[in-house]
Each structure stands twice: as structure tokens, then as C-alpha cells.
Motif scaffolding. Sequence first.
Motif, PDB file in Angstrom:
ATOM      1  N   PRO A   1      -1.327  12.256   7.472  1.00  0.00           N
ATOM      2  CA  PRO A   1      -0.557  13.269   8.215  1.00  0.00           C
ATOM      3  C   PRO A   1      -1.396  14.231   9.041  1.00  0.00           C
ATOM      4  O   PRO A   1      -0.931  14.735  10.059  1.00  0.00           O
ATOM      5  CB  PRO A   1       0.206  14.017   7.117  1.00  0.00           C
ATOM      6  N   LYS A   2      -2.628  14.518   8.593  1.00  0.00           N
ATOM      7  CA  LYS A   2      -3.488  15.476   9.318  1.00  0.00           C
ATOM      8  C   LYS A   2      -4.879  14.885   9.457  1.00  0.00           C
ATOM      9  O   LYS A   2      -5.257  13.998   8.662  1.00  0.00           O
ATOM     10  CB  LYS A   2      -3.586  16.772   8.515  1.00  0.00           C
ATOM     11  N   PRO A   3      -5.651  15.387  10.408  1.00  0.00           N
ATOM     12  CA  PRO A   3      -7.002  14.842  10.565  1.00  0.00           C
ATOM     13  C   PRO A   3      -7.770  14.913   9.233  1.00  0.00           C
ATOM     14  O   PRO A   3      -7.807  15.976   8.596  1.00  0.00           O
ATOM     15  CB  PRO A   3      -7.651  15.776  11.597  1.00  0.00           C
ATOM     16  N   GLY A   4      -8.294  13.800   8.814  1.00  0.00           N
ATOM     17  CA  GLY A   4      -9.089  13.781   7.579  1.00  0.00           C
ATOM     18  C   GLY A   4      -8.281  13.876   6.292  1.00  0.00           C
ATOM     19  O   GLY A   4      -8.845  13.851   5.203  1.00  0.00           O
ATOM     20  N   VAL A   5      -6.955  14.005   6.412  1.00  0.00           N
ATOM     21  CA  VAL A   5      -6.124  14.130   5.195  1.00  0.00           C
ATOM     22  C   VAL A   5      -5.301  12.853   5.007  1.00  0.00           C
ATOM     23  O   VAL A   5      -4.443  12.525   5.828  1.00  0.00           O
ATOM     24  CB  VAL A   5      -5.153  15.334   5.308  1.00  0.00           C
ATOM     25  N   TYR A   6      -5.605  12.156   3.928  1.00  0.00           N
ATOM     26  CA  TYR A   6      -4.845  10.943   3.613  1.00  0.00           C
ATOM     27  C   TYR A   6      -3.978  11.216   2.392  1.00  0.00           C
ATOM     28  O   TYR A   6      -4.384  11.943   1.493  1.00  0.00           O
ATOM     29  CB  TYR A   6      -5.795   9.777   3.328  1.00  0.00           C
ATOM     30  N   SER A   7      -2.828  10.590   2.381  1.00  0.00           N
ATOM     31  CA  SER A   7      -1.889  10.818   1.298  1.00  0.00           C
ATOM     32  C   SER A   7      -1.593   9.453   0.651  1.00  0.00           C
ATOM     33  O   SER A   7      -0.708   8.724   1.082  1.00  0.00           O
ATOM     34  CB  SER A   7      -0.647  11.450   1.926  1.00  0.00           C
ATOM     35  N   PHE A   8      -2.386   9.132  -0.369  1.00  0.00           N
ATOM     36  CA  PHE A   8      -2.327   7.783  -0.924  1.00  0.00           C
ATOM     37  C   PHE A   8      -1.466   7.661  -2.182  1.00  0.00           C
ATOM     38  O   PHE A   8      -1.402   6.591  -2.765  1.00  0.00           O
ATOM     39  CB  PHE A   8      -3.749   7.296  -1.242  1.00  0.00           C
ATOM     40  N   ASP A   9      -0.855   8.756  -2.590  1.00  0.00           N
ATOM     41  CA  ASP A   9      -0.139   8.704  -3.865  1.00  0.00           C
ATOM     42  C   ASP A   9       0.958   7.625  -3.867  1.00  0.00           C
ATOM     43  O   ASP A   9       0.950   6.705  -4.687  1.00  0.00           O
ATOM     44  CB  ASP A   9       0.443  10.098  -4.165  1.00  0.00           C
ATOM     45  N   VAL A  10       1.880   7.730  -2.922  1.00  0.00           N
ATOM     46  CA  VAL A  10       2.989   6.760  -2.890  1.00  0.00           C
ATOM     47  C   VAL A  10       2.481   5.351  -2.531  1.00  0.00           C
ATOM     48  O   VAL A  10       2.845   4.377  -3.201  1.00  0.00           O
ATOM     49  CB  VAL A  10       4.123   7.239  -1.948  1.00  0.00           C
ATOM     50  N   PRO A  11       1.615   5.210  -1.501  1.00  0.00           N
ATOM     51  CA  PRO A  11       1.092   3.866  -1.228  1.00  0.00           C
ATOM     52  C   PRO A  11       0.378   3.222  -2.419  1.00  0.00           C
ATOM     53  O   PRO A  11       0.535   2.023  -2.657  1.00  0.00           O
ATOM     54  CB  PRO A  11       0.115   4.091  -0.068  1.00  0.00           C
ATOM     55  N   ASP A  12      -0.373   4.011  -3.186  1.00  0.00           N
ATOM     56  CA  ASP A  12      -1.038   3.445  -4.376  1.00  0.00           C
ATOM     57  C   ASP A  12      -0.010   2.894  -5.361  1.00  0.00           C
ATOM     58  O   ASP A  12      -0.185   1.821  -5.944  1.00  0.00           O
ATOM     59  CB  ASP A  12      -1.878   4.515  -5.095  1.00  0.00           C
ATOM     60  N   ARG A  13       1.074   3.629  -5.519  1.00  0.00           N
ATOM     61  CA  ARG A  13       2.113   3.180  -6.464  1.00  0.00           C
ATOM     62  C   ARG A  13       2.833   1.951  -5.927  1.00  0.00           C
ATOM     63  O   ARG A  13       3.217   1.046  -6.679  1.00  0.00           O
ATOM     64  CB  ARG A  13       3.088   4.325  -6.743  1.00  0.00           C
ATOM     65  N   TYR A  14       3.003   1.938  -4.619  1.00  0.00           N
ATOM     66  CA  TYR A  14       3.622   0.770  -3.957  1.00  0.00           C
ATOM     67  C   TYR A  14       2.793  -0.491  -4.212  1.00  0.00           C
ATOM     68  O   TYR A  14       3.314  -1.528  -4.645  1.00  0.00           O
ATOM     69  CB  TYR A  14       3.735   1.070  -2.453  1.00  0.00           C
ATOM     70  N   VAL A  15       1.493  -0.384  -3.977  1.00  0.00           N
ATOM     71  CA  VAL A  15       0.612  -1.549  -4.136  1.00  0.00           C
ATOM     72  C   VAL A  15       0.537  -1.953  -5.624  1.00  0.00           C
ATOM     73  O   VAL A  15       0.552  -3.144  -5.950  1.00  0.00           O
ATOM     74  CB  VAL A  15      -0.791  -1.256  -3.540  1.00  0.00           C
ATOM     75  N   ALA A  16       0.524  -0.958  -6.500  1.00  0.00           N
ATOM     76  CA  ALA A  16       0.484  -1.261  -7.947  1.00  0.00           C
ATOM     77  C   ALA A  16       1.770  -1.980  -8.379  1.00  0.00           C
ATOM     78  O   ALA A  16       1.720  -2.920  -9.180  1.00  0.00           O
ATOM     79  CB  ALA A  16       0.306   0.034  -8.744  1.00  0.00           C
ATOM     80  N   PHE A  17       2.903  -1.572  -7.837  1.00  0.00           N
ATOM     81  CA  PHE A  17       4.194  -2.222  -8.149  1.00  0.00           C
ATOM     82  C   PHE A  17       4.121  -3.701  -7.764  1.00  0.00           C
ATOM     83  O   PHE A  17       4.481  -4.591  -8.538  1.00  0.00           O
ATOM     84  CB  PHE A  17       5.321  -1.512  -7.381  1.00  0.00           C
ATOM     85  N   GLY A  18       3.610  -3.961  -6.556  1.00  0.00           N
ATOM     86  CA  GLY A  18       3.510  -5.346  -6.088  1.00  0.00           C
ATOM     87  C   GLY A  18       2.553  -6.160  -6.947  1.00  0.00           C
ATOM     88  O   GLY A  18       2.837  -7.309  -7.294  1.00  0.00           O
TER      89      GLY A  18
END
Length: 373
Positions: A76-93
Motif C-alpha cells: 500500500p505504501k512505499p516500502g510497506v508490504y502487507s503480507f498477513d492475508v496473502p501468507d494465510r492465503y498461500v498457507a490455505f492452498g
Amino acid sequence: MHSKGIAWGMLFLCGILHSSETSQTLKDAYRGKFVIGAALNEAQITGRDAREAALVEQEFNSISPENALKWESVHPKPGVYSFDVPDRYVAFGAKHKMFVVGHTLIWHNQTPEWVFRDEKGSLVDRETLLKRMHDHIATVVGRYKGRIQSWDVVNEVLNDDGSLRQSLWLKIIGPDYIAKAFQYAHEADPKARLTYNDYSLENPVKRSGALALIKMLKGEGVPITAVGLQGHLSLTWPSIADEDETVGAFADAGVKVAITELDIDVLPRPDADHTAEVTRSIQQDPALNPYAGGLPEVVQGQLAQRYKDLFRIYLKHRNAIDRVTLWGVTDADSWLNDWPVKGRTSYPLLFDRVGQPKMAHRSVLQAVEEVGQ
Ligand code: XIL
């Protein structure tokens, strides 16, 4: 003795009928043909919507993130990544051994304005934007290396007339931004399948543009593996012949075909445009929301027939088709309840609002039963 035999026979037969009518799931029915996917929203990814998460696990063997990996969500912002939901998404798969899709790296929508601008608000130069693109792709694709099997590298790069869309990516970097995005994704995960994804490629003019683009990219050695047909379709568009020709043409061009965002809109469209441009917005009008109280049986039947006709085409081309992904799980969570008109009651998917399979679910199963092994 004799009557006992008949009784056992009846029981056996009932068991067969019962299992083929009620307990067959999409992923099992299509095993060996192609994987069947669904796009997941945040509630499904995190398990907050436990009923739908269970339905996904039961019916699908591929997943796409409806929004979680778009630039504005993950970076969302320069240098700021928000991996919480994507990590859970990939773990679900991974947990359910699914074919996990990444959607999407480079797009003109749902990308924050800062990506294209400097501190003063002016557009950045080519080198700066290429560096930002590279860092984003290297970070996101790199994080999920080996765990996201397929990436939509570029999304919606063409206009309806088949020319390159005048996005800020094109304006600032130039036409080679597409090749660069593929190259960066390939460097970050050499084994990932890489897709160019777009809507309305069933329209012959846009399709020609896409075929020319793919030919050019392949000619330059760009590591493109598939074209994604989004598949935001209606009951009448495209014709089955056009769908057939489209899949066939891309297969002949030497790329795999993924149906990436399938849904079939049964609601009236206020114009004849077949676009899936997400920024489009049309004024609310009760006449555009005719099934707020429920879908008439006859339309339910038309939807089921339409799904069957389309899956017959996908099955015909099964050697070229990688996957078919529905854009949502149940009618309640479809984006078509709010696009292009807000607050409508839409019925585009295979499960109804309480997660029950619709007539269309049965017809998708029938399409593959016809084909056999
Ligand atoms: C849609 C999502 O479903 C919505 O939740 C969001 O508000 C807008 O985007 N083409 C695409 C998808 O490639 O990413 C879009 O998804 C639908 C059209």
C-alpha cells in the motif's frame, strides 16, 4: 433368497444414483481434465467465513486471491508490504494441496497513485518506474517462490480494439513494460507459470490484438506460458462458437489457456458493451435489479444450460486448458452484486447464497460425465 438379491440390488443402485446426484464434487469430477478454482475473499482466506472456507476445501483444487495480492493490498505504501492475508492465503492452498494462483502483478487498477509519482506529485521517469516494478515483483513473487504456481503477470493491457491500453505503465515505461514484467517474474521464480490476463478476448478484434501480442512476446523469448480469459460472461455473450474459436486460437498460438475469472451474469446490462473495466459505474435503477426476490426457475435453467455449453467447450480443449476458476464461491460474495451497478442481487456462480449447489453445479458435472474418462 431371490427377493433378498433384488433388495440388495436396489440398495446398490440407489447408492450409485445418490452418489452421482449429490456427493460428486467439482474437483473430483474434473480430476485428470483440469483443476477447478475459486477466487477467495478475505473472510474465506482467514476462515472468518468458516462455512465457505469448508465449501472451498470440499469443491475446489485451485484458488485465486480476489483482492489480497493486488498492488494496493499487498504494497500500500512505499516500502510497506502487507503480507498477513496473502501468507494465510498461500498457507490455505498449501494445506489443501491446491494449485495456488497469484493475481495480479501489473495492472492499471487497484494500484496506488504513489507508484507512478515522485514526492512533488509529478510522474516519475522510466528508470524509476522500472525499478519500482522490479522491486515489487522480486519481493512478492520471491516471497512465495515455489508456493504460488501461477502468476497473472499483467492484467488487462489491451483496449477493446486490440491496441495497447494507455496506462501509466505504458506511458512512462513504453511498450516493453510487459516484457520486463514477465522477465522480472521469471527471475523471481523460474518455475512459476506466467500469464497475460484480460477480458473480452472473445471479441475478434481484441483477440487479434492479443494473438499479435503473444506472438511478439514469444518471438522475443519472453517467458509467457498462458493467456488468461477472464470469462466475465453473460447468458448471451459470447456465442459458443466464439468461445470455441477463441480457446482454439490461443492454443494454436502455443500458449496454455486459463479461464481465470468465470462468472455468468443473468442481470440486464444497460448497454451492449462487454467490458469488465472495474471502474465502470452505472446509476441504480430497480429495472436493472429484476431478481431481488429470487431467480425464476426458467432463468436458473438457462444459466445451467449456459454453464454446460461452456464447460463442453473447455473440455473439448482440455489439452490446452490449465484451469477453470470461478470468480467467487457463492452468489452472495460475487463482485457482480456491486458492479457495474451497486446493490443488485446477482446469480452468476455455482453455489447459491447459503452455499447450496445450484442447478448449474449439476450441469457442470454432467458436462464431464458425458466425456467419460
Ligand atoms: C474485482 C473484485 O472482485 C472486487 O472485489 C474489487 O472491488 C474489484 O476487482 N477483473 C479482474 C479482477 O481482473 O481483479 C476484478 O476483481 C474483476 C475484473
